[in-house]
Design a protein around this motif. Structure first.
Motif, PDB file in Angstrom:
ATOM      1  N   VAL A 243       5.959 -75.027  20.854  1.00 24.50           N
ATOM      2  CA  VAL A 243       6.134 -74.410  22.180  1.00 24.50           C
ATOM      3  C   VAL A 243       7.168 -75.001  23.154  1.00 24.50           C
ATOM      4  CG1 VAL A 243       5.004 -73.979  24.296  1.00 24.50           C
ATOM      5  CG2 VAL A 243       3.945 -73.448  22.281  1.00 24.50           C
ATOM      6  N   VAL A 292       4.514 -68.359  23.983  1.00 21.87           N
ATOM      7  CA  VAL A 292       3.679 -69.083  24.488  1.00 21.87           C
ATOM      8  C   VAL A 292       2.356 -68.167  24.687  1.00 21.87           C
ATOM      9  CG1 VAL A 292       3.117 -70.046  26.717  1.00 21.87           C
ATOM     10  CG2 VAL A 292       5.207 -70.299  25.504  1.00 21.87           C
ATOM     11  N   SER A 299      -0.707 -74.664  19.764  1.00 25.76           N
ATOM     12  CA  SER A 299      -0.149 -75.740  20.222  1.00 25.76           C
ATOM     13  C   SER A 299      -1.131 -75.800  21.501  1.00 25.76           C
ATOM     14  CB  SER A 299       1.315 -75.511  20.681  1.00 25.76           C
ATOM     15  OG  SER A 299       1.739 -76.454  21.526  1.00 25.76           O
ATOM     16  N   HIS A 301       0.332 -76.214  24.262  1.00 28.18           N
ATOM     17  CA  HIS A 301       0.773 -75.737  25.207  1.00 28.18           C
ATOM     18  C   HIS A 301       0.499 -74.339  25.356  1.00 28.18           C
ATOM     19  CE1 HIS A 301       3.296 -79.431  24.146  1.00 28.18           C
ATOM     20  NE2 HIS A 301       3.486 -79.512  25.180  1.00 28.18           N
ATOM     21  N   ALA A 302       0.223 -73.511  24.261  1.00 31.72           N
ATOM     22  CA  ALA A 302      -0.065 -72.232  24.279  1.00 31.72           C
ATOM     23  C   ALA A 302      -1.180 -71.970  25.228  1.00 31.72           C
ATOM     24  CB  ALA A 302      -0.356 -71.689  22.912  1.00 31.72           C
TER      25      ALA A 302
END
Length: 652
Positions: A243, A292, A299, A301-302
């Motif tokens: 990400v 994303v 991740s 971050h996803a």
């Protein structure tokens, strides 16, 4: 009632975005000035309704309205007020609303500060941004409604503990302003192609906006790196996380776009290349949004894992990119270049710069998406990690450094090898000498990676400084663009120095310490004085006290923490860091070991790690200096367009 008001405001924002995307555009093609004049009020109305929706969602968070599904999933009554406000964009639905809020803000900024742009062109630019806004507002309303109601819950599930940090207040807004900011350059390019006016004018109008977007994205990436460094407890900065790659790719293309805009403005060259880069930078921003929020990547971050959302964004991405490239294909015959330049010239250097940045972006794209393609084609699950990226990007970075070190010293149109050798001979010698001598200061011989990295950084820095010194007799040439070029190049050199030294010379140790015991690393003695239990606003923590000494000198007292949050019961690590310009001392508290009060402790010595973010700050300052060039202020005031020959005479 407030959530319903927010939902209704989103619907009205969609209506305004659709009107902005259609009515002024129609009026600009049919000479109907009254329809064209609707562009600015429609942009303002889209922003006002989007802001109202955002304010309503914030109110739901602050008042703990657990009848709203998104609030239930992202907040809790115990969450401190600051994190209730920043937690609005802490998950998928709210982050999409922040995305649209950023787009609406950019639209209003263009309408207010675009005074030098002809009315019809400005209307087309705002219409393109309105169509983009309509697509994302439709996405929110159909798949990601942040105001969806559920039966009232007694408590929420809490904000992800990793996001309960000041970094959440800074990183996502900066990143989104950068992502969305490239829509302005994209909109100017589309407006220019729609109007058939593909001269240097649209480039001059788009260039300062592109600079500002690049500044935001640079600060967003640097801020995310800094946040990961101190928050995650392992002292890394998430390079090559999938990400994070999604934000790096548009940054690389945006950097290429900045350089291509300079050539198109000053020399009238690279017209087609500049248009394609404007399309590509924003398309990669949309691709990052897809990666994303589609659930295709794994991740920390996803945000989302709903395939339906991913399909919607993928279709929207295909529509934007496909229609843009179709329009480009139709208008391509008007993008013929008439100027010329020799092989040894600044134009050649900038073209090489752009080509290398483009290859780097696609190398990152390949490494990010190849595991997905392999899985989709039933070739098996594979993982592409740092070895691939380091192997591919190191030679590309070396080639980019060569181009950057010589780029500013090159003359436009044509240069002479003898003159260039005279100008750059000393910077090259100093760079090589520094690369060979500096590693001895660490007492570790001459590691090849250290020599290569320092040579690249020194070549960029000293080559840029040599160019600046040659301008000392012509102070009128110190325009914002020239300051921007110098600071941007120096910033990359500083970041490269930090990456090189921290990668080669970092030291780390995972040890077991009881109170009173010490461990020595890099000449520093780390003594655990004790661990005590403490109570936070919504968490309980074990708080260590670590004294750091060097010889007889007391250097610092660090307080690493191991936190467990009340609602999620998720443990997190808060590192203790003694920062410095030339080194960081980093301590993270692990798990309790044994019954004698022992703890696992991770200790790290990180030389020059702050130079990563110092370089990012310098690059951002350079981008801001370029955006504030006095030529663009004159453009806003008069609407005049300086022809390429006159722009060339004004310097770099």
């Amino acid at each position: 009632m407030i959530p319903e008001l927010g939902h209704f405001s989103l619907i009205l924002a969609l209506v305004m975005a659709a009107l902005l995307g259609g009515v002024p555009l129609y009026g600009s093609f049919h000479g109907q000035s009254r329809l064209v004049a609707l562009a600015k009020p429609a942009a303002l109305a889209m922003w006002a309704y989007t802001f109202t929706a955002y304010a309503c969602l914030t109110y739901a968070f602050v008042t703990d309205d657990f009848s709203v599904r998104y609030v239930v999933e992202t907040s809790s009554a115990q969450l401190p007020l600051f994190y209730k406000v920043t937690g609005v964009w802490g998950a998928h639905e709210g982050s999409l609303l922040l995305w649209v809020m950023a787009l609406a803000s950019w639209s209003v900024a263009v309408s207010v500060f675009g005074g030098g742009v002809p009315t019809q062109v400005l209307a087309r630019v705002l219409s393109v941004m309105g169509l983009i806004g309509a697509g994302f507002l439709l996405f929110i309303l159909l798949t990601s409604n942040p105001f969806e109601r559920v039966p009232m819950q007694p408590e929420g599930r809490d904000l992800n503990p990793l996001l309960q940090d000041f970094g959440l207040a800074v990183h996502p807004p900066m990143l989104y302003m950068g992502y969305v900011g490239f829509s302005v350059a994209f909109a100017f390019a589309i407006a220019a192609m729609l109007g058939g006016r593909l001269d240097a004018a649209w480039v001059r109008w788009a260039r300062p906006w592109t600079n500002v977007a690049w500044v935001f994205l640079t600060m967003g990436i640097a801020g995310g790196s800094w946040w990961a460094y101190y928050e995650l407890g392992w002292g890394g900065w998430w390079f090559w996380d999938p990400v994070e790659n999604a934000s790096l790719m548009p940054w690389l293309l945006g950097t290429a776009l900045l350089h291509s805009l300079a050539v198109s403005e000053k020399r009238g060259l690279f017209k087609a290349w500049t248009v394609l880069l404007a399309i590509g930078a924003f398309s990669f921003s949309l691709l990052g949004t897809f990666l994303v929020r589609s659930g295709v990547l794994t991740s920390v971050h996803a945000f989302a894992s709903d395939p339906g959302r991913g399909v919607f964004i993928l279709l929207f991405l295909a529509t934007v990119v496909g229609s843009s490239l179709l329009l480009f294909g139709i208008r391509a015959p008007r993008l013929a270049t008439t100027g010329s330049f020799s092989l040894l010239s600044r134009e050649t250097g900038l073209f090489a710069n752009n080509l290398i940045l483009l290859v780097m972006a696609f190398a990152v794209l390949l490494g990010t998406l190849f595991p997905l393609l392999s899985d989709a084609l039933a070739l098996g699950k594979i993982s592409v990690g740092p070895p691939y990226f380091n192997t591919v990007m190191t030679p590309l970075m070396a080639a980019l450094a060569v181009a950057m070190g010589a780029g500013l010293a090159l003359r436009w149109r044509q240069d002479q090898a003898r003159r260039l050798a005279r100008v750059l001979g000393l910077p090259l010698a100093v760079a090589l000498l520094t690369a060979v001598l500096a590693p001895w200061a660490f007492g570790a011989g001459l590691p090849g990676l250290a020599v290569l990295g320092l040579a690249m950084a020194g070549w960029i820095a000293f080559g840029s400084i040599a160019w600046a010194v040659r301008l000392r007799k012509a102070p009128w040439r110190w325009s914002g663009a020239n300051w921007g070029a110098l600071l941007g190049h120096l910033g990359l050199a500083v970041t490269l120095t930090g990456v090189t030294l921290v990668s080669v010379y970092s030291q780390a140790a995972d040890v077991r310490l009881e109170p009173g015991q010490s461990h020595t690393l890099a000449g520093y003695a780390f003594t655990l004085q004790g661990v005590e239990q403490t109570q936070g606003d919504n968490y309980q923590a074990y708080r260590g006290t670590m004294q750091v000494t060097r010889g007889q000198d007391r250097i610092a007292v660090l307080h690493p923490e191991k936190r467990v949050y009340n609602v999620e019961s998720m443990p997190t690590t808060e590192a203790g860091i003694d920062p410095g310009l030339f080194r960081d001392l980093f301590v993270a508290l692990g798990e309790p070991l044994g019954e004698q009060g022992g703890w696992s402790v991770r200790i790290q010595y990180k030389p020059f790690v702050r130079w990563l973010w110092l370089g990012g700050l310098l690059m951002a300052l350079g981008g801001a200096a370029g955006a504030l060039d006095k030529r663009y202020r004159r453009l806003r005031q008069t609407g005049d367009v300086v022809p390429p020959s006159a722009a060339l005479a004004q310097g770099a």
